[in-house]
Design a protein around this motif. Structure first.
Motif, short mmCIF file in Angstrom:
data_model
loop_
_atom_site.label_atom_id
_atom_site.label_comp_id
_atom_site.label_asym_id
_atom_site.label_seq_id
_atom_site.Cartn_x
_atom_site.Cartn_y
_atom_site.Cartn_z
N ARG A 117 6.10 -10.16 1.36
CA ARG A 117 5.03 -10.21 0.11
C ARG A 117 3.99 -9.38 0.54
O ARG A 117 3.56 -8.69 -0.54
CB ARG A 117 4.76 -11.55 0.02
CG ARG A 117 5.98 -12.42 -0.89
CD ARG A 117 5.23 -13.88 -1.30
NE ARG A 117 4.88 -14.60 -0.34
CZ ARG A 117 5.59 -15.57 0.34
NH1 ARG A 117 6.90 -15.60 0.28
NH2 ARG A 117 4.78 -16.24 1.12
N ARG A 118 3.32 -9.57 1.68
CA ARG A 118 2.23 -8.69 1.95
C ARG A 118 2.51 -7.13 1.90
O ARG A 118 1.83 -6.42 1.32
CB ARG A 118 1.61 -9.05 3.45
CG ARG A 118 0.65 -10.26 3.38
CD ARG A 118 -0.07 -10.26 4.69
NE ARG A 118 0.83 -10.32 5.92
CZ ARG A 118 1.27 -11.49 6.59
NH1 ARG A 118 1.13 -12.73 5.80
NH2 ARG A 118 2.09 -11.26 7.44
N ASN A 161 4.81 -5.72 0.24
CA ASN A 161 5.23 -5.65 -1.31
C ASN A 161 3.99 -5.35 -2.03
O ASN A 161 3.64 -4.38 -2.85
CB ASN A 161 5.93 -6.62 -2.00
CG ASN A 161 7.34 -6.43 -1.61
OD1 ASN A 161 8.01 -5.45 -0.94
ND2 ASN A 161 8.31 -7.39 -1.78
N ARG A 162 2.91 -6.34 -1.82
CA ARG A 162 1.43 -6.27 -2.23
C ARG A 162 1.07 -5.00 -1.89
O ARG A 162 0.38 -4.19 -2.77
CB ARG A 162 0.84 -7.48 -2.12
CG ARG A 162 1.00 -8.64 -3.06
CD ARG A 162 0.10 -9.65 -3.01
NE ARG A 162 0.69 -10.91 -2.36
CZ ARG A 162 0.42 -11.64 -1.30
NH1 ARG A 162 -0.53 -11.56 -0.83
NH2 ARG A 162 1.21 -12.54 -1.10
N ALA A 163 0.92 -4.62 -0.71
CA ALA A 163 0.29 -3.33 -0.30
C ALA A 163 0.76 -2.24 -0.76
O ALA A 163 -0.07 -1.24 -1.17
CB ALA A 163 0.22 -3.32 1.55
N ARG A 164 2.24 -2.13 -1.13
CA ARG A 164 2.87 -1.04 -1.46
C ARG A 164 2.62 -0.98 -3.07
O ARG A 164 2.30 0.28 -3.61
CB ARG A 164 4.38 -1.00 -1.41
CG ARG A 164 4.89 0.13 -1.80
CD ARG A 164 6.58 0.37 -1.35
NE ARG A 164 7.27 -0.99 -2.36
CZ ARG A 164 7.74 -1.94 -1.66
NH1 ARG A 164 7.79 -2.12 -0.50
NH2 ARG A 164 8.54 -2.90 -2.51
N GLN A 165 2.58 -1.93 -3.62
CA GLN A 165 2.07 -2.09 -4.99
C GLN A 165 0.60 -1.62 -5.33
O GLN A 165 0.43 -0.74 -6.16
CB GLN A 165 2.29 -3.55 -5.80
CG GLN A 165 3.73 -3.87 -5.84
CD GLN A 165 3.88 -5.20 -6.15
OE1 GLN A 165 2.84 -6.09 -6.57
NE2 GLN A 165 5.07 -5.80 -6.68
N PHE A 166 -0.25 -2.02 -4.47
CA PHE A 166 -1.64 -1.70 -4.47
C PHE A 166 -1.87 -0.08 -4.09
O PHE A 166 -2.37 0.71 -5.03
CB PHE A 166 -2.55 -2.32 -3.44
CG PHE A 166 -3.85 -1.85 -3.39
CD1 PHE A 166 -4.75 -2.39 -4.41
CD2 PHE A 166 -4.31 -1.22 -2.28
CE1 PHE A 166 -6.09 -2.07 -4.16
CE2 PHE A 166 -5.60 -0.69 -2.29
CZ PHE A 166 -6.64 -1.22 -3.24
#
Length: 124
Positions: free
Chosen positions: A100-101, A103-108
């Motif tokens: 999840r971290r 994915n969030r970093a990639r989305q950011f």
């Protein structure tokens, strides 16, 4: 002649008395010996019974110890199984959190890249 017969009768009586005395003495010895043998057999039987009881008690104790050891082994196996399952579940939770971290970093990063691109398009 009567004297000779009386003397012979006395000798015979003495010989018979001696024979009976010896027989009684031997009989007493045999009775005593047989009582001693019976007493020894009784003592041997009691000792054998005590030994047998001790052997049975030892076997029962060993069987009980083996049963306890098996029970402890099963409990230990259950603990190992539970610990393994807990570690596996913990590993999955940690891996999910890391994913999840990530994915969030990639989305950011995608959002930041899109904003930069929008800003560069707006400047041009």
């Amino acid at each position: 002649r009567a004297h000779a017969e009386m003397a012979a009768a006395r000798k015979m009586k003495a010989a018979l008395a001696l024979a009976f005395a010896k027989a009684n003495k031997n009989t007493a010895r045999w009775v005593s010996a047989s009582r001693n043998v019976a007493a020894r057999r009784s003592e041997d039987g009691e000792a054998t019974a005590r030994l047998e009881a001790a052997r049975r008690a030892k076997e029962e104790e060993e069987a009980h110890s083996r049963a306890e050891a098996l029970e402890v082994e099963h409990i230990a196996a259950d603990h190992v199984k539970n610990a393994t399952q807990w570690l596996s579940a913990t590993k999955r939770v940690v891996e999910d959190a890391a994913a999840r971290r990530s994915n969030r970093a990639r989305q950011f990063e995608e959002i930041v890249a899109a904003e930069r691109e929008a800003a560069s398009v707006a400047e041009a």
